[in-house]
Scaffold this motif. Structure first.
Motif, PDB file in Angstrom:
ATOM      1  N   ARG A 154     -22.600   1.995 -10.116  1.00  0.00           N
ATOM      2  CA  ARG A 154     -21.652   2.878  -9.435  1.00  0.00           C
ATOM      3  C   ARG A 154     -20.454   3.183 -10.315  1.00  0.00           C
ATOM      4  O   ARG A 154     -20.176   2.486 -11.298  1.00  0.00           O
ATOM      5  N   ASP A 155     -19.709   4.219  -9.939  1.00  0.00           N
ATOM      6  CA  ASP A 155     -18.439   4.488 -10.585  1.00  0.00           C
ATOM      7  C   ASP A 155     -17.419   3.430 -10.171  1.00  0.00           C
ATOM      8  O   ASP A 155     -17.490   2.880  -9.062  1.00  0.00           O
ATOM      9  N   SER A 156     -16.472   3.161 -11.047  1.00  0.00           N
ATOM     10  CA  SER A 156     -15.342   2.335 -10.650  1.00  0.00           C
ATOM     11  C   SER A 156     -14.481   3.122  -9.662  1.00  0.00           C
ATOM     12  O   SER A 156     -14.501   4.359  -9.646  1.00  0.00           O
ATOM     13  N   PHE A 157     -13.740   2.404  -8.831  1.00  0.00           N
ATOM     14  CA  PHE A 157     -12.957   3.063  -7.784  1.00  0.00           C
ATOM     15  C   PHE A 157     -11.549   3.384  -8.284  1.00  0.00           C
ATOM     16  O   PHE A 157     -10.810   2.485  -8.694  1.00  0.00           O
ATOM     17  N   VAL A 158     -11.180   4.662  -8.227  1.00  0.00           N
ATOM     18  CA  VAL A 158      -9.824   5.058  -8.583  1.00  0.00           C
ATOM     19  C   VAL A 158      -8.873   4.569  -7.495  1.00  0.00           C
ATOM     20  O   VAL A 158      -9.287   4.263  -6.367  1.00  0.00           O
ATOM     21  N   VAL A 159      -7.595   4.510  -7.823  1.00  0.00           N
ATOM     22  CA  VAL A 159      -6.625   3.920  -6.901  1.00  0.00           C
ATOM     23  C   VAL A 159      -6.522   4.716  -5.605  1.00  0.00           C
ATOM     24  O   VAL A 159      -6.324   4.137  -4.525  1.00  0.00           O
ATOM     25  N   SER A 160      -6.681   6.021  -5.663  1.00  0.00           N
ATOM     26  CA  SER A 160      -6.630   6.809  -4.422  1.00  0.00           C
ATOM     27  C   SER A 160      -7.770   6.423  -3.487  1.00  0.00           C
ATOM     28  O   SER A 160      -7.585   6.402  -2.251  1.00  0.00           O
ATOM     29  N   GLU A 161      -8.939   6.097  -4.016  1.00  0.00           N
ATOM     30  CA  GLU A 161     -10.041   5.627  -3.181  1.00  0.00           C
ATOM     31  C   GLU A 161      -9.729   4.250  -2.596  1.00  0.00           C
ATOM     32  O   GLU A 161     -10.043   3.970  -1.428  1.00  0.00           O
ATOM     33  N   ILE A 162      -9.123   3.385  -3.407  1.00  0.00           N
ATOM     34  CA  ILE A 162      -8.736   2.061  -2.918  1.00  0.00           C
ATOM     35  C   ILE A 162      -7.711   2.197  -1.798  1.00  0.00           C
ATOM     36  O   ILE A 162      -7.758   1.461  -0.799  1.00  0.00           O
ATOM     37  N   ALA A 163      -6.796   3.141  -1.929  1.00  0.00           N
ATOM     38  CA  ALA A 163      -5.802   3.379  -0.872  1.00  0.00           C
ATOM     39  C   ALA A 163      -6.487   3.759   0.438  1.00  0.00           C
ATOM     40  O   ALA A 163      -6.091   3.297   1.524  1.00  0.00           O
ATOM     41  N   ASP A 164      -7.532   4.581   0.353  1.00  0.00           N
ATOM     42  CA  ASP A 164      -8.270   4.962   1.559  1.00  0.00           C
ATOM     43  C   ASP A 164      -8.982   3.753   2.168  1.00  0.00           C
ATOM     44  O   ASP A 164      -9.022   3.598   3.396  1.00  0.00           O
TER      45      ASP A 164
END
Length: 417
Positions: free
Chosen positions: A181-191
């Motif tokens: 998988r792709d690593s999670f960007v911080v905006s995704e972590i925020a969600d």
């Protein structure tokens, strides 16, 4: 004037030139990101009055270590947290994560990973692989995970189903580890954090931040994470730290982690730093720049190897949130050959021929190219991966963009020409 490409095949020289043109604007974006993050670190250094006295280190119990305590404050300021613990006694990223989790969890509590099954070494900590000795399972700490959706996003319905009253800590793994998988960007972590908070306000949210520091202009602790951990021989050490790890977050959680690392009652008050403080402090100052150089190298690697017909992730122009660049070779022979070529283009142990072999904490044989100044330092250029389908090599790090460019180009020549 002689050029570094003079001895390369003409076709490869042409492809390199095309790659340079293609990625030029993206590299400029990284330069701006480095400036932002460098400013953030510089302000923390100025605020905390860094001076020569910070570099002295301590011996014995390590009481009243000015540099250690000052660096803790700097990390807390940069990551926007109440407290921090930066220690040479932490031996790896896995140890940093383990220390934080064991500090918070007690027998009868549950740990829930919401980004799929964690990577191999964390599985041993939990007790789902390995001998189980000293693992969470042996201590009666429960574990479950929420598989990602088919398109590699967090499964909200799965989260609602598995986030029971017994779950004390929700863990998010930012980097892909050895997953596809792709690593999670911080905006995704925020969600993700928002979805967890919608269900429970009291859950502790932990972030495995390995490979992520300064790869964006914002960190997970700025979007609601309670506690976060990482390694100093990755981004945060700037290539100078020779060991160590950090944990940042809420003050009560850092206190618990300190009691786990040392002893109850002493915690963060003890821990001699010997002669590491100059490297730790200077390395953290250099970290935004070194991380930027490594990301530039990853962008070049992605663009060049895609031109060679390989499946790469992330793509050269995709958002990045860590140092890791994956390349799927489809079969073991070119994967091993490319890794060996990276080793031969390293400043240290260039004469060594890496072979696939067993490695502690991993279920499959691993090929590991790492001619680094610090053993195992992932912020330095390395290439590794387990020998299992789709035969993915994880190319990461690089103290300078120039070295990554030279090494990867040479590896392409040796593998495909």
């Amino acid at each position: 004037m002689k050029k570094w490409t003079d001895n390369l095949p003409d076709k490869l020289v042409e492809i390199v030139a095309e790659t340079d043109t293609q990625i030029e604007s993206k590299l400029k974006e990284i330069d701006e990101q480095v400036l932002f993050n460098q400013q953030k670190v510089l302000e923390a250094f100025k605020k905390n009055n860094v001076s020569e006295t910070y570099f002295a280190g301590s011996t014995g119990y390590g009481y009243d270590d000015i540099g250690r305590d000052g660096l803790d404050r700097i990390y807390a300021d940069v990551f926007k947290t109440e407290s921090a613990m930066v220690r040479p006694q932490i031996v790896s990223g896995t140890h940093s994560i383990s220390t934080a989790l064991f500090g918070m969890l007690r027998p009868g509590d549950d740990l829930l990973y919401i980004t799929g099954m964690p990577y191999d070494t964390i599985q041993a900590v939990i007790g789902v692989s390995g001998t189980g000795i000293g693992s969470m399972k042996e201590y009666g700490i429960g574990f479950d995970y929420v598989p990602l959706t088919d398109d590699d996003h967090m499964d909200i319905e799965g989260l609602k189903e598995k986030l029971t009253d017994k779950v004390k800590v929700v863990a998010i793994q930012r980097s892909r580890g050895y997953a596809t998988r792709d690593s999670f960007v911080v905006s995704e972590i925020a969600d993700m954090i928002k979805e967890v908070r919608n269900i429970s306000k009291d859950i502790i949210i932990f972030i495995d931040n390995c490979y992520g520091e300064f790869s964006e202009t914002i960190e997970p602790t700025e979007v609601g994470a309670d506690i976060m951990a990482g390694s100093l021989i990755k981004n945060a050490g700037g290539g100078l730290a020779k060991t160590g790890g950090y944990i940042v977050g809420r003050a009560d959680l850092i206190e618990q982690a300190g009691y786990r690392l040392t002893t109850p009652g002493t915690g963060n008050e003890e821990g001699a730093t010997l002669n590491v403080m100059r490297d730790f402090i200077q390395g953290f100052f250099l970290s935004p720049h070194v991380t930027g150089e490594a990301i530039k190298g990853a962008i070049y690697t992605s663009a060049l190897l895609e031109k060679m017909g390989l499946d790469v992730s992330p793509k050269w122009d995709a958002p990045r949130t860590d140092l890791i660049q994956t390349v799927n070779f489809g079969k073991p022979e070119p994967m091993v050959k490319f890794a060996q070529a990276i080793q031969h283009e390293s400043p240290v142990d260039a004469y060594v021929e890496p072979k696939p072999s067993e490695m502690a904490g991993y279920e499959d044989k691993v090929i590991m190219a790492a001619g680094t100044f610090v053993e195992g330092a992932s912020v330095e250029l390395s290439a590794d991966g387990p020998l299992r389908e789709p035969y993915t090599l994880y190319v990461q790090g690089g103290l300078t963009y120039a070295h990554v460019k030279l090494a990867v180009t040479a590896a392409v020549e040796k593998t495909f020409y």
